[in-house]
Write an enzyme that holds these catalytic residues in place. Sequence first.
Site, mmCIF file in Angstrom:
data_model
loop_
_atom_site.group_PDB
_atom_site.id
_atom_site.type_symbol
_atom_site.label_atom_id
_atom_site.label_comp_id
_atom_site.label_asym_id
_atom_site.label_seq_id
_atom_site.Cartn_x
_atom_site.Cartn_y
_atom_site.Cartn_z
ATOM 1 N N GLY A 118 -31.882 -9.698 -18.286
ATOM 2 C CA GLY A 118 -31.747 -8.315 -18.751
ATOM 3 C C GLY A 118 -31.143 -7.430 -17.665
ATOM 4 O O GLY A 118 -30.727 -7.907 -16.600
ATOM 5 N N PHE A 119 -31.135 -6.147 -17.933
ATOM 6 C CA PHE A 119 -30.517 -5.190 -17.012
ATOM 7 C C PHE A 119 -31.212 -5.214 -15.637
ATOM 8 O O PHE A 119 -30.595 -5.550 -14.619
ATOM 9 C CB PHE A 119 -30.556 -3.809 -17.673
ATOM 10 C CG PHE A 119 -30.480 -2.654 -16.739
ATOM 11 C CD1 PHE A 119 -29.456 -2.561 -15.812
ATOM 12 C CD2 PHE A 119 -31.438 -1.638 -16.775
ATOM 13 C CE1 PHE A 119 -29.384 -1.476 -14.934
ATOM 14 C CE2 PHE A 119 -31.385 -0.569 -15.914
ATOM 15 C CZ PHE A 119 -30.354 -0.491 -14.987
ATOM 16 N N ASN A 140 -35.421 -15.188 -23.329
ATOM 17 C CA ASN A 140 -35.101 -15.640 -24.690
ATOM 18 C C ASN A 140 -33.820 -14.978 -25.206
ATOM 19 O O ASN A 140 -33.445 -15.160 -26.349
ATOM 20 C CB ASN A 140 -36.264 -15.368 -25.656
ATOM 21 C CG ASN A 140 -36.448 -13.874 -25.935
ATOM 22 O OD1 ASN A 140 -35.842 -13.029 -25.287
ATOM 23 N ND2 ASN A 140 -37.288 -13.550 -26.908
ATOM 24 N N THR A 143 -32.616 -9.211 -25.739
ATOM 25 C CA THR A 143 -31.770 -8.066 -25.356
ATOM 26 C C THR A 143 -30.919 -8.397 -24.138
ATOM 27 O O THR A 143 -30.006 -7.655 -23.802
ATOM 28 C CB THR A 143 -32.623 -6.826 -25.048
ATOM 29 O OG1 THR A 143 -33.603 -7.172 -24.071
ATOM 30 C CG2 THR A 143 -33.313 -6.310 -26.289
ATOM 31 N N ASP A 164 -39.240 -18.329 -24.655
ATOM 32 C CA ASP A 164 -39.895 -17.102 -25.088
ATOM 33 C C ASP A 164 -41.262 -17.042 -24.417
ATOM 34 O O ASP A 164 -42.043 -17.988 -24.540
ATOM 35 C CB ASP A 164 -40.029 -17.134 -26.626
ATOM 36 C CG ASP A 164 -40.362 -15.764 -27.173
ATOM 37 O OD1 ASP A 164 -41.302 -15.135 -26.654
ATOM 38 O OD2 ASP A 164 -39.669 -15.312 -28.108
ATOM 39 N N TYR A 251 -44.729 -0.375 -27.670
ATOM 40 C CA TYR A 251 -44.305 -0.521 -26.270
ATOM 41 C C TYR A 251 -45.337 0.107 -25.333
ATOM 42 O O TYR A 251 -45.814 -0.538 -24.395
ATOM 43 C CB TYR A 251 -42.946 0.141 -26.111
ATOM 44 C CG TYR A 251 -42.321 0.024 -24.738
ATOM 45 C CD1 TYR A 251 -41.807 -1.189 -24.293
ATOM 46 C CD2 TYR A 251 -42.207 1.137 -23.906
ATOM 47 C CE1 TYR A 251 -41.202 -1.288 -23.040
ATOM 48 C CE2 TYR A 251 -41.603 1.047 -22.662
ATOM 49 C CZ TYR A 251 -41.103 -0.170 -22.232
ATOM 50 O OH TYR A 251 -40.506 -0.261 -20.993
ATOM 51 N N ARG A 292 -30.174 3.905 -25.138
ATOM 52 C CA ARG A 292 -30.805 4.756 -24.128
ATOM 53 C C ARG A 292 -29.839 5.861 -23.729
ATOM 54 O O ARG A 292 -28.627 5.751 -23.894
ATOM 55 C CB ARG A 292 -31.234 3.917 -22.918
ATOM 56 C CG ARG A 292 -32.457 3.113 -23.242
ATOM 57 C CD ARG A 292 -33.006 2.387 -22.034
ATOM 58 N NE ARG A 292 -32.486 1.050 -21.905
ATOM 59 C CZ ARG A 292 -32.985 0.139 -21.072
ATOM 60 N NH1 ARG A 292 -33.996 0.428 -20.276
ATOM 61 N NH2 ARG A 292 -32.471 -1.072 -21.004
HETATM 62 P P1 NAD Z 1 -33.699 -5.278 -20.954
HETATM 63 O O1 NAD Z 1 -33.931 -5.213 -22.416
HETATM 64 O O2 NAD Z 1 -32.311 -5.166 -20.444
HETATM 65 O O3 NAD Z 1 -34.305 -6.629 -20.359
HETATM 66 C C1 NAD Z 1 -35.436 -7.270 -20.882
HETATM 67 C C2 NAD Z 1 -35.210 -8.783 -20.808
HETATM 68 O O4 NAD Z 1 -36.365 -9.473 -21.317
HETATM 69 C C3 NAD Z 1 -34.026 -9.237 -21.656
HETATM 70 O O5 NAD Z 1 -33.242 -10.159 -20.927
HETATM 71 C C4 NAD Z 1 -34.688 -9.892 -22.866
HETATM 72 O O6 NAD Z 1 -33.859 -10.871 -23.470
HETATM 73 C C5 NAD Z 1 -35.943 -10.468 -22.243
HETATM 74 N N1 NAD Z 1 -37.014 -10.673 -23.208
HETATM 75 C C6 NAD Z 1 -37.491 -9.791 -24.137
HETATM 76 N N2 NAD Z 1 -38.489 -10.353 -24.834
HETATM 77 C C7 NAD Z 1 -38.665 -11.604 -24.328
HETATM 78 C C8 NAD Z 1 -39.534 -12.684 -24.637
HETATM 79 N N3 NAD Z 1 -40.436 -12.589 -25.612
HETATM 80 N N4 NAD Z 1 -39.419 -13.830 -23.912
HETATM 81 C C9 NAD Z 1 -38.494 -13.952 -22.938
HETATM 82 N N5 NAD Z 1 -37.648 -12.979 -22.606
HETATM 83 C C10 NAD Z 1 -37.733 -11.814 -23.297
HETATM 84 O O7 NAD Z 1 -34.630 -4.163 -20.307
HETATM 85 P P2 NAD Z 1 -34.715 -3.679 -18.789
HETATM 86 O O8 NAD Z 1 -34.317 -2.270 -18.740
HETATM 87 O O9 NAD Z 1 -34.050 -4.658 -17.896
HETATM 88 O O10 NAD Z 1 -36.304 -3.726 -18.564
HETATM 89 C C11 NAD Z 1 -36.915 -4.773 -17.827
HETATM 90 C C12 NAD Z 1 -38.383 -4.486 -17.667
HETATM 91 O O11 NAD Z 1 -38.563 -3.237 -16.967
HETATM 92 C C13 NAD Z 1 -39.146 -4.351 -18.983
HETATM 93 O O12 NAD Z 1 -40.428 -4.944 -18.832
HETATM 94 C C14 NAD Z 1 -39.289 -2.856 -19.159
HETATM 95 O O13 NAD Z 1 -40.430 -2.532 -19.900
HETATM 96 C C15 NAD Z 1 -39.404 -2.370 -17.719
HETATM 97 N N6 NAD Z 1 -38.969 -0.968 -17.590
HETATM 98 C C16 NAD Z 1 -37.643 -0.642 -17.607
HETATM 99 C C17 NAD Z 1 -37.273 0.697 -17.512
HETATM 100 C C18 NAD Z 1 -35.820 1.126 -17.511
HETATM 101 O O14 NAD Z 1 -35.559 2.332 -17.469
HETATM 102 N N7 NAD Z 1 -34.859 0.227 -17.520
HETATM 103 C C19 NAD Z 1 -38.253 1.692 -17.413
HETATM 104 C C20 NAD Z 1 -39.586 1.309 -17.424
HETATM 105 C C21 NAD Z 1 -39.934 -0.022 -17.494
HETATM 106 N N1 UDP Z 2 -31.648 11.015 -25.931
HETATM 107 C C1 UDP Z 2 -30.648 11.893 -26.322
HETATM 108 N N2 UDP Z 2 -29.490 11.383 -26.801
HETATM 109 C C2 UDP Z 2 -29.243 10.046 -26.883
HETATM 110 C C3 UDP Z 2 -30.260 9.142 -26.474
HETATM 111 C C4 UDP Z 2 -31.456 9.670 -26.013
HETATM 112 O O1 UDP Z 2 -30.814 13.123 -26.259
HETATM 113 O O2 UDP Z 2 -28.134 9.668 -27.329
HETATM 114 C C5 UDP Z 2 -32.897 11.577 -25.388
HETATM 115 C C6 UDP Z 2 -34.171 10.993 -25.978
HETATM 116 O O3 UDP Z 2 -34.549 11.709 -27.145
HETATM 117 C C7 UDP Z 2 -35.142 11.201 -24.842
HETATM 118 C C8 UDP Z 2 -34.279 11.034 -23.580
HETATM 119 O O4 UDP Z 2 -32.944 11.233 -24.007
HETATM 120 O O5 UDP Z 2 -35.663 12.509 -24.845
HETATM 121 C C9 UDP Z 2 -34.408 9.672 -22.932
HETATM 122 O O6 UDP Z 2 -34.239 8.700 -23.936
HETATM 123 P P1 UDP Z 2 -34.209 7.134 -23.631
HETATM 124 O O7 UDP Z 2 -34.142 6.426 -24.948
HETATM 125 O O8 UDP Z 2 -33.147 6.821 -22.650
HETATM 126 O O9 UDP Z 2 -35.584 6.808 -22.895
HETATM 127 P P2 UDP Z 2 -37.107 7.256 -23.095
HETATM 128 O O10 UDP Z 2 -37.443 7.908 -21.811
HETATM 129 O O11 UDP Z 2 -37.244 8.200 -24.249
HETATM 130 O O12 UDP Z 2 -37.812 5.973 -23.329
#
Ligand code: NAD
Ligand code: UDP
Length: 431
Positions: A118-119, A140, A143, A164, A251, A292
């Site tokens: 993932g990201f 898996n 995303t 998974d 979530y 997002r």
């Molecule tokens: P993302 O969706 O890009 O990455 C998530 C990864 O997990 C993906 O590669 C997806 O394929 C994998 N995945 C999902 N369900 C799975 C499963 N059941 N089994 C195996 N793999 C699975 O999201 P991200 O932004 O990289 O987030 C990564 C982690 O960081 C997550 O736990 C998320 O909750 C946490 N997080 C991210 C942010 C953010 O702003 N990016 C903020 C708060 C928390």
């Molecule tokens: N948002 C927005 N326009 C968009 C996507 C999101 O105004 O095209 C707003 C959303 O309603 C939230 C904030 O931007 O208030 C951050 O949204 P995001 O989905 O990135 O993350 P969240 O912090 O809500 O999980």
Amino acid sequence: MSSLKTASIRTLDKNGREITTVGFERFGFDSEVSLDALRSLYLRPHYVTVASKGDGEDDIQQLEQHAKFTKDAAAYQSKSIYHSDSHSISYTTLSRFPPVKLLPPSNRKRVLVTGGAGFVGSHLVDRLMLLGHEVTVLDNFFTGSKTTVSHWVGHPNFELVRHDVVEPFMIECDQIYHLACPASPPHYQFNAVKTVKTSFMGTYNMLGLAKRTKARFLISSTSEVYGDPEVHPQPEDYWGHVNPIGPRACYDEGKRVAETLTYGYHRQDGVDVRVARIFNTYGPRMNPFDGRVVSNFIVQALRGEDMTVYGDGKQTRSFQYIHDLVDGLIALMNSDETRPVNIGNSDEFTIGEFAELVREIVEKVQKEDGDLPTRRVQIVYKPIPTDDPQKRRPDTTRAKTSLGWQPKWTVRMGLEEMVRYYKAKMLEGSL
Ligand code: NAD
Ligand code: UDP
């Protein structure tokens, strides 16, 4: 064609000093790598484009572009070719991998990264690989995508496993970064029951693995555990204000129960745990269509489409750049801090202000590259999603005192790099 000036990017930190490396030495673990080495892994097109001239010869249109991105890392780049006439792609495997540190076996960790495709995961994997550790990615691909880590496939220190996390998994390892979970609201709401299962069963399985192998376990929790907060900014000892039955609950409550489970294993079984509460993070490799706000705004502005602000745009968020987050995760993993730690940037914006900032930065990059748009993109207002938190800003005192960590990247610098990344994707036609 417009020029892509990655070679001339100068990135300054909050104090105006140039950033050339990311990471640092903390708790006996050195996480520093050159920014250029990392950029060579993400700030580049994945292929060059060729068009057949009809005489059996191929006309390579993009080699020059490609060279600009690859800089000194050309030898380590995939030379996959896109054939524009037949709309097909010839994938090429790497003949040589980017150089990774040669660590003595006693310092080399066997690291499992769930959600590593993932990201956030893929950036963590790049860092750990460049640092010379052995990395196994478990994903898996719900995303995430293989393309985010394909540049390591075949490397002797790297393994990619499609799995998974709701199913048990066995491996010998020293550290587990448990990131697997969809993170964007449209993705985690797509199948709410599966999100809860991933949060609970996935964390349960990975904690069981940590218990058996005595691996240290870090979970990526989230600022969403604070819900729509009544306390501002949010410190770790705030218990939160979460709607348990709303559309975000799968979530928010999923992560809350995952934390409960983590501390259950810690207290009952002595599992060595770390809990990172991550605030909104952005950067290259973010899925451009994951809904997002950062990806939406940049893609909309680059395409010349209206930028969609939800609600009146007065809700706030605080955005951190991916390299700061990876610094924080690695520091936390290697520290002795077992309490939850907020990792985020405290520069808070209303979403309305943020839309204007993104528009301004996209215009700046377009101007530097000589791409003048025909009209200025407009900011439009759309209905606000249910339970959208009104305010969010981390209190990062604990991360500062306990980990010696604080963000270095300004939002402006991070956004500029991300705009260039998406712009490159658009030029190569993959976005
Ligand atoms: P993302 O969706 O890009 O990455 C998530 C990864 O997990 C993906 O590669 C997806 O394929 C994998 N995945 C999902 N369900 C799975 C499963 N059941 N089994 C195996 N793999 C699975 O999201 P991200 O932004 O990289 O987030 C990564 C982690 O960081 C997550 O736990 C998320 O909750 C946490 N997080 C991210 C942010 C953010 O702003 N990016 C903020 C708060 C928390
Ligand atoms: N948002 C927005 N326009 C968009 C996507 C999101 O105004 O095209 C707003 C959303 O309603 C939230 C904030 O931007 O208030 C951050 O949204 P995001 O989905 O990135 O993350 P969240 O912090 O809500 O999980």
